[in-house]
Design an enzyme around this catalytic site. Structure first.
Site, short mmCIF file in Angstrom:
data_model
loop_
_atom_site.label_atom_id
_atom_site.label_comp_id
_atom_site.label_asym_id
_atom_site.label_seq_id
_atom_site.Cartn_x
_atom_site.Cartn_y
_atom_site.Cartn_z
N HIS A 50 0.83 -1.19 0.00
CA HIS A 50 0.00 0.00 0.00
C HIS A 50 0.88 1.25 0.00
O HIS A 50 2.08 1.19 0.29
CB HIS A 50 -0.93 0.00 1.21
CG HIS A 50 -2.05 -0.99 1.08
ND1 HIS A 50 -3.08 -1.06 1.98
CD2 HIS A 50 -2.29 -1.96 0.15
CE1 HIS A 50 -3.92 -2.02 1.62
NE2 HIS A 50 -3.45 -2.58 0.52
N GLU A 52 1.19 3.90 1.90
CA GLU A 52 1.88 4.29 3.13
C GLU A 52 3.10 3.42 3.39
O GLU A 52 4.17 3.92 3.77
CB GLU A 52 0.90 4.19 4.32
CG GLU A 52 -0.37 5.00 4.16
CD GLU A 52 -1.52 4.21 3.58
OE1 GLU A 52 -2.65 4.38 4.06
OE2 GLU A 52 -1.28 3.39 2.65
N CYS A 84 -1.81 -0.95 7.37
CA CYS A 84 -0.93 0.21 7.20
C CYS A 84 -0.73 0.96 8.52
O CYS A 84 0.31 1.58 8.74
CB CYS A 84 -1.50 1.16 6.15
SG CYS A 84 -1.52 0.47 4.49
N SER A 168 -22.58 3.15 -40.68
CA SER A 168 -22.21 3.85 -39.44
C SER A 168 -20.71 4.03 -39.26
O SER A 168 -20.29 4.64 -38.28
CB SER A 168 -22.77 3.09 -38.23
OG SER A 168 -22.26 1.78 -38.18
N THR A 196 -24.25 -5.70 -30.98
CA THR A 196 -23.06 -4.99 -31.47
C THR A 196 -22.05 -5.98 -32.05
O THR A 196 -21.43 -5.71 -33.08
CB THR A 196 -22.41 -4.19 -30.31
OG1 THR A 196 -23.32 -3.19 -29.87
CG2 THR A 196 -21.11 -3.55 -30.75
N LEU A 204 -12.79 -4.72 -29.54
CA LEU A 204 -12.96 -4.19 -28.18
C LEU A 204 -11.66 -4.19 -27.39
O LEU A 204 -11.66 -4.37 -26.16
CB LEU A 204 -14.04 -4.96 -27.41
CG LEU A 204 -15.45 -4.90 -27.99
CD1 LEU A 204 -16.42 -5.66 -27.10
CD2 LEU A 204 -15.92 -3.47 -28.18
N ARG A 207 -5.98 0.01 -28.61
CA ARG A 207 -4.92 -0.07 -29.61
C ARG A 207 -4.33 1.31 -29.85
O ARG A 207 -5.05 2.28 -30.07
CB ARG A 207 -5.45 -0.65 -30.93
CG ARG A 207 -6.06 -2.03 -30.77
CD ARG A 207 -6.55 -2.61 -32.08
NE ARG A 207 -7.61 -1.84 -32.70
CZ ARG A 207 -8.89 -1.91 -32.36
NH1 ARG A 207 -9.27 -2.70 -31.38
NH2 ARG A 207 -9.79 -1.19 -32.99
N GLU A 294 -20.05 0.41 -24.41
CA GLU A 294 -20.08 0.87 -25.80
C GLU A 294 -21.16 0.11 -26.57
O GLU A 294 -20.90 -0.54 -27.57
CB GLU A 294 -18.71 0.65 -26.46
CG GLU A 294 -17.57 1.40 -25.82
CD GLU A 294 -16.29 1.29 -26.64
OE1 GLU A 294 -16.32 1.58 -27.85
OE2 GLU A 294 -15.25 0.89 -26.07
#
Length: 373
Positions: A50, A52, A84, A168, A196, A204, A207, A294
């Protein structure tokens, strides 16, 4: 709050933002004594030290009389790493100045109390709003069991996502598409529906031509009857893929996909469709905090009406398609009364190449003007 406190906390926030820590929060730590910076640290990834501990280890856990700035309450319980608070007390830290209390029920207030009980001076609320914003996804996930969802939509200036014949690609500019790849790389998962996949056959992935391979999000497809073709690009081994389906899926198709290394999980359904909230809970249980959606118009509308979207990214291209048959960003039955509209609060607006990127946030149903959380 003194200006010097804001300065050191701002540094802690900048450090924290570097981490890819889901499902853990993003945390940065700064150790200061008499105005001199002694050490810094941030939580890089799950299982690593972590913030700290990382900062204090640079000082061999010896920082008597120093002040620790940290954007989130230090933990006081054993998780993947030791508490911590123990490292802070062992180091001789005299003051801890923190941004916000940890919303995790395992921590919430216990870290601060343990420090105070040991004689450490604790001050909370340094740059509170900025600290809350940095970990808004973690807060939502840990308190509701749902991930932070950004809905990305791209359209012409008149709100069309395709021509009347269905063409599209591409409505927005290469600059806008590069921005989407950056958002993908910063997300834990990218979410689409089977529509989709069948229509566009997307990869997906994130890149960046000419650059080193980007961090890849988990690709998540909602497919209630498992219609995904075995040759779909979203199943290629460039990144991990999770298919969320229902009991209607053919067992032999599930087996074929799993043999290819694709993860398949059956989730509950509502009226023949995947239960969206339960699908999102599955992602949270898998350690997913930030989701980029998306989707097509049908799933986008379902996400909106279900009230699970936390942020909208609208990309508007300087083009006009017109025509009643040209589809819009959202489908579904729609509303009948203006009073039933989903209210939004505008965020940042900026140019991305020739396009506009407009950020928006849902307003809570109570009409208080506050963002829904």
């Amino acid at each position: 709050m003194e200006m010097i406190d804001a300065r050191w906390m701002q540094l802690a926030l900048q450090l924290a933002a570097r981490g890819r820590t889901s499902p853990n929060p993003r945390v940065g730590a700064v150790v200061v004594r008499e105005g001199e910076l002694l050490a810094t640290g941030y939580h890089r990834a799950v299982g690593q030290p972590h913030a700290e501990v990382q900062a204090l280890s640079l000082l061999d856990f010896h920082a008597p009389g120093a002040t620790l700035y940290v954007n989130l309450e230090p933990c006081a319980h054993f998780g993947r790493t030791p508490p911590c608070v123990d490292a802070i007390l062992r180091s001789g830290i005299r003051k801890v100045k923190a941004g916000m209390m940890d919303p995790n029920p395992l921590v919430k207030g216990r870290g601060f109390q343990a420090l105070r009980d040991a004689g450490v001076e604790v001050e909370e609320g340094i740059l509170l709003a900025e600290c809350q914003k940095l970990n808004e996804g973690f807060t939502k996930a840990i308190t509701t069991g749902l991930p932070w969802v950004t809905l990305k939509l791209a359209a012409t200036a008149d709100g069309r996502t395709a021509t009347r014949t269905g063409e599209s690609r591409w409505i927005t500019s290469p600059e806008a598409r590069r921005q989407v790849h950056r958002l993908r790389s910063a997300s834990d998962a990218v979410l689409v529906g089977i529509g989709t996949v069948l229509k566009d056959d997307p990869e997906l992935t994130a890149r960046f031509p000419g650059r080193a391979r980007a961090a890849q999000p988990l690709r998540v497809v909602l497919d209630s009857r498992l219609r995904v073709p075995l040759e779909a690009r979203v199943l290629e081994p460039d990144a991990r893929t999770l298919l969320l389906t229902t009991s209607h899926a053919a067992p032999e198709k599930i087996d074929a996909l799993r043999q290819r290394g694709v993860d398949v999980e059956i989730v509950p359904e509502v009226e023949g469709r995947i239960d969206l909230r339960e699908a999102l809970r599955v992602l949270t249980r898998r350690g997913i905090v930030y989701v980029l959606a998306e989707p097509g118009a049908e799933l986008a509308a379902s996400l909106v009406t279900e009230g699970v979207v936390d942020r909208y990214w609208f990309f508007f291209a300087p083009k006009l398609f017109a025509g009643l048959e040209a589809p819009g960003m959202l489908a579904g039955p729609g509303i009948t009364r203006i009073d039933d509209a989903v209210a939004l609060r505008w965020g940042q607006v900026r140019r991305v190449g020739p396009d506009l990127l407009v950020e928006a946030f849902p307003v809570d149903p109570g009409g208080s003007g506050e963002e829904a959380r």
